[in-house]
Design an enzyme around this catalytic site. Structure first.
Site, mmCIF file in Angstrom:
data_model
loop_
_atom_site.group_PDB
_atom_site.id
_atom_site.type_symbol
_atom_site.label_atom_id
_atom_site.label_comp_id
_atom_site.label_asym_id
_atom_site.label_seq_id
_atom_site.Cartn_x
_atom_site.Cartn_y
_atom_site.Cartn_z
ATOM 1 N N THR A 1 0.841 -1.205 0.000
ATOM 2 C CA THR A 1 0.000 0.000 0.000
ATOM 3 C C THR A 1 0.868 1.244 0.000
ATOM 4 O OG1 THR A 1 -1.620 -1.232 1.294
ATOM 5 C CG2 THR A 1 -1.851 1.172 1.234
ATOM 6 N N THR A 2 1.801 1.290 0.937
ATOM 7 C CA THR A 2 2.691 2.457 1.030
ATOM 8 C C THR A 2 3.498 2.620 -0.253
ATOM 9 O OG1 THR A 2 2.860 2.006 3.399
ATOM 10 C CG2 THR A 2 4.487 3.524 2.471
ATOM 11 N N TYR B 1 -2.136 -10.876 2.985
ATOM 12 C CA TYR B 1 -2.135 -9.475 3.425
ATOM 13 C C TYR B 1 -3.578 -9.147 3.813
ATOM 14 C CZ TYR B 1 -1.517 -4.324 2.939
ATOM 15 O OH TYR B 1 -1.478 -2.967 3.131
ATOM 16 N N LYS C 1 -0.237 -11.011 7.403
ATOM 17 C CA LYS C 1 0.119 -9.664 7.842
ATOM 18 C C LYS C 1 -1.188 -8.940 8.139
ATOM 19 C CE LYS C 1 1.448 -6.269 5.082
ATOM 20 N NZ LYS C 1 0.710 -5.019 5.384
ATOM 21 N N ASP D 1 0.848 0.968 12.724
ATOM 22 C CA ASP D 1 1.873 1.613 13.563
ATOM 23 C C ASP D 1 1.241 2.271 14.787
ATOM 24 O OD1 ASP D 1 2.652 1.091 10.960
ATOM 25 O OD2 ASP D 1 4.225 2.590 10.979
ATOM 26 N N GLU D 2 -0.016 2.656 14.668
ATOM 27 C CA GLU D 2 -0.709 3.375 15.749
ATOM 28 C C GLU D 2 -0.888 2.507 16.996
ATOM 29 O OE1 GLU D 2 -2.068 5.304 11.889
ATOM 30 O OE2 GLU D 2 -1.463 3.329 12.611
ATOM 31 N N SER E 1 5.014 1.831 7.511
ATOM 32 C CA SER E 1 5.502 2.932 6.673
ATOM 33 C C SER E 1 6.414 3.870 7.472
ATOM 34 C CB SER E 1 4.304 3.720 6.148
ATOM 35 O OG SER E 1 3.487 4.146 7.253
HETATM 36 C C1 LIG Z 1 -2.451 1.019 4.997
HETATM 37 C C2 LIG Z 1 -1.048 1.295 5.388
HETATM 38 O O1 LIG Z 1 -0.421 2.196 4.872
HETATM 39 N N1 LIG Z 1 -0.520 0.504 6.320
HETATM 40 C C3 LIG Z 1 0.839 0.667 6.736
HETATM 41 C C4 LIG Z 1 0.925 1.348 8.082
HETATM 42 O O2 LIG Z 1 2.313 1.466 8.390
HETATM 43 C C5 LIG Z 1 0.288 2.753 8.080
HETATM 44 O O3 LIG Z 1 0.902 3.527 7.051
HETATM 45 C C6 LIG Z 1 0.537 3.410 9.426
HETATM 46 O O4 LIG Z 1 -0.087 2.636 10.431
HETATM 47 C C7 LIG Z 1 0.007 4.836 9.459
HETATM 48 O O5 LIG Z 1 -1.413 4.839 9.398
HETATM 49 C C8 LIG Z 1 1.533 -0.682 6.853
HETATM 50 O O6 LIG Z 1 0.642 -1.652 7.315
HETATM 51 C C9 LIG Z 1 2.259 -1.009 5.625
HETATM 52 C C10 LIG Z 1 1.479 -1.811 4.649
HETATM 53 O O7 LIG Z 1 0.725 -2.647 4.975
HETATM 54 C C11 LIG Z 1 1.710 -1.547 3.246
HETATM 55 O O8 LIG Z 1 2.295 -0.507 2.937
HETATM 56 O O9 LIG Z 1 1.301 -2.380 2.432
#
Ligand SMILES: CC(=O)N[C@@H]([C@@H](O)[C@H](O)[C@H](O)CO)[C@@H](O)CC(=O)C(=O)O
Length: 305
Positions: free
Chosen positions: A47-48, A136, A166, A193-194, A210
């Site tokens: 996603t990122t 995922y 994941k 991350d939250e 991310s």
């Molecule tokens: C939807 C999304 O971006 N999820 C991020 C989180 O790191 C997210 O950016 C973070 O919790 C901030 O909201 C991660 O789970 C990374 C992820 O799954 C991805 O980039 O595929």
């Protein structure tokens, strides 16, 4: 199939040029910046990484670049709307030596039931028969919300390369149950991350995020604090990260804003996001920068904890 991975797996953004073409040459520097922060694993084209906005060829070229960065583990997200694209990405990942692949469920023509999803993952597995395959789980984006425990049981029985899941989801109780029931035979990773400190307290062994791209040292310190039982220390870092995330996402989740944090903290410019993700207005970004400055976020993210 077992995958041995621990701690932080960064979900990197895809560096882009001003015309939104992929800037492949920036990936080696990006890898060095992650390693400098103690982040040794990546989950690319997710996603990122805007994977669903990239062509098969672009995703394959990114994987070839990431494999050369010296990361311990490279997981490539191969999810796409066409199973032909998914299998091309999966077999390419295996060919170049990626350590694992992961896939979202199909999100346009959705599987009618769990058996249909398991069959879909068997197809993916057949294209990369020697590479651990992860599910995922991202209900907010995919709309696919089958019972996770039943899903893991059926994937384990019918998908030879299945290696785990994941979770990008808020249901930590389900994460704990998955760890208790399957933690000895598959990986249960976490991706919000939250709530990361809580996930590690629940026994998660690795996570995908991310924010690790720019605050990896802080997160490594948080994990160490959880593991030594210093929950006050872990919570302090978690709260600071959440204050930052609430600041940058005050107008809603947007990777157009988030992709700029690597430049804000480390001066590493990743370029724009690709449409349809939008860029923030100058006024919106300037307001965010002012608030990040006011909380000394750059110093916090760069600190050697
Ligand atoms: C939807 C999304 O971006 N999820 C991020 C989180 O790191 C997210 O950016 C973070 O919790 C901030 O909201 C991660 O789970 C990374 C992820 O799954 C991805 O980039 O595929």
């Amino acid at each position: 199939m077992k995958l041995d991975v621990r701690d932080l797996i960064a979900a990197p953004w895809t560096p882009m040029n001003a015309d939104q073409s992929v800037n492949y040459d920036a990936i080696s520097e990006y890898g060095k910046l992650l390693l400098k922060q103690g982040v040794k694993n990546v989950y690319i084209n997710g996603t990122t990484g805007e994977g669903m906005s990239l062509s098969v060829e672009e995703r394959q070229k990114c994987a070839e670049k990431w494999i050369k960065t010296g990361m311990d583990i490279v997981v490539t997200h191969v999810g796409a709307n066409s199973i032909a694209d998914v299998k091309a990405l999966a077999s390419h990942s295996e060919k170049i030596g990626c350590h694992a692949i992961a896939s979202l469920p199909p999100i346009f023509y959705k599987p009618e039931n769990l058996d249909g999803l398991v069959e879909y993952f068997s197809e993916i597995s057949s294209a990369a028969p020697n590479t651990p395959l992860l599910y995922y789980h991202f209900v907010a984006k995919s709309g696919i919300d089958f019972d996770v425990i039943e899903l893991l049981e059926k994937m384990k029985q019918r998908v030879p390369t299945f290696a785990g899941i994941k979770f990008t989801d808020n249901n930590l109780g389900q994460v704990a149950q998955a760890i208790d029931m399957f933690g000895d035979e598959m990986v249960v990773g976490y991706g919000k991350d939250e709530q990361l400190s809580a996930a590690y307290m629940f026994g998660v062994k690795h996570s995908v995020g991310s924010t690790y791209s720019y605050s990896g040292m802080m997160w490594n310190s948080m994990i160490a604090a959880v593991r030594r039982g210093d929950l006050a220390h872990a919570n302090k870092y978690q709260r600071m990260q959440n204050k930052m995330l609430h600041t940058i996402f005050a107008n809603g989740f947007n990777d157009g804003v988030h992709k700029r944090l690597l430049k804000y903290v480390w001066g590493f410019d990743l370029g724009p996001v690709r449409c349809p993700i939008s860029e923030p207005s100058d006024q919106h970004w300037n307001e965010i920068e002012k608030q990040l400055d006011a909380m000394n976020y750059r110093e916090f993210a760069m600190a050697k904890f």
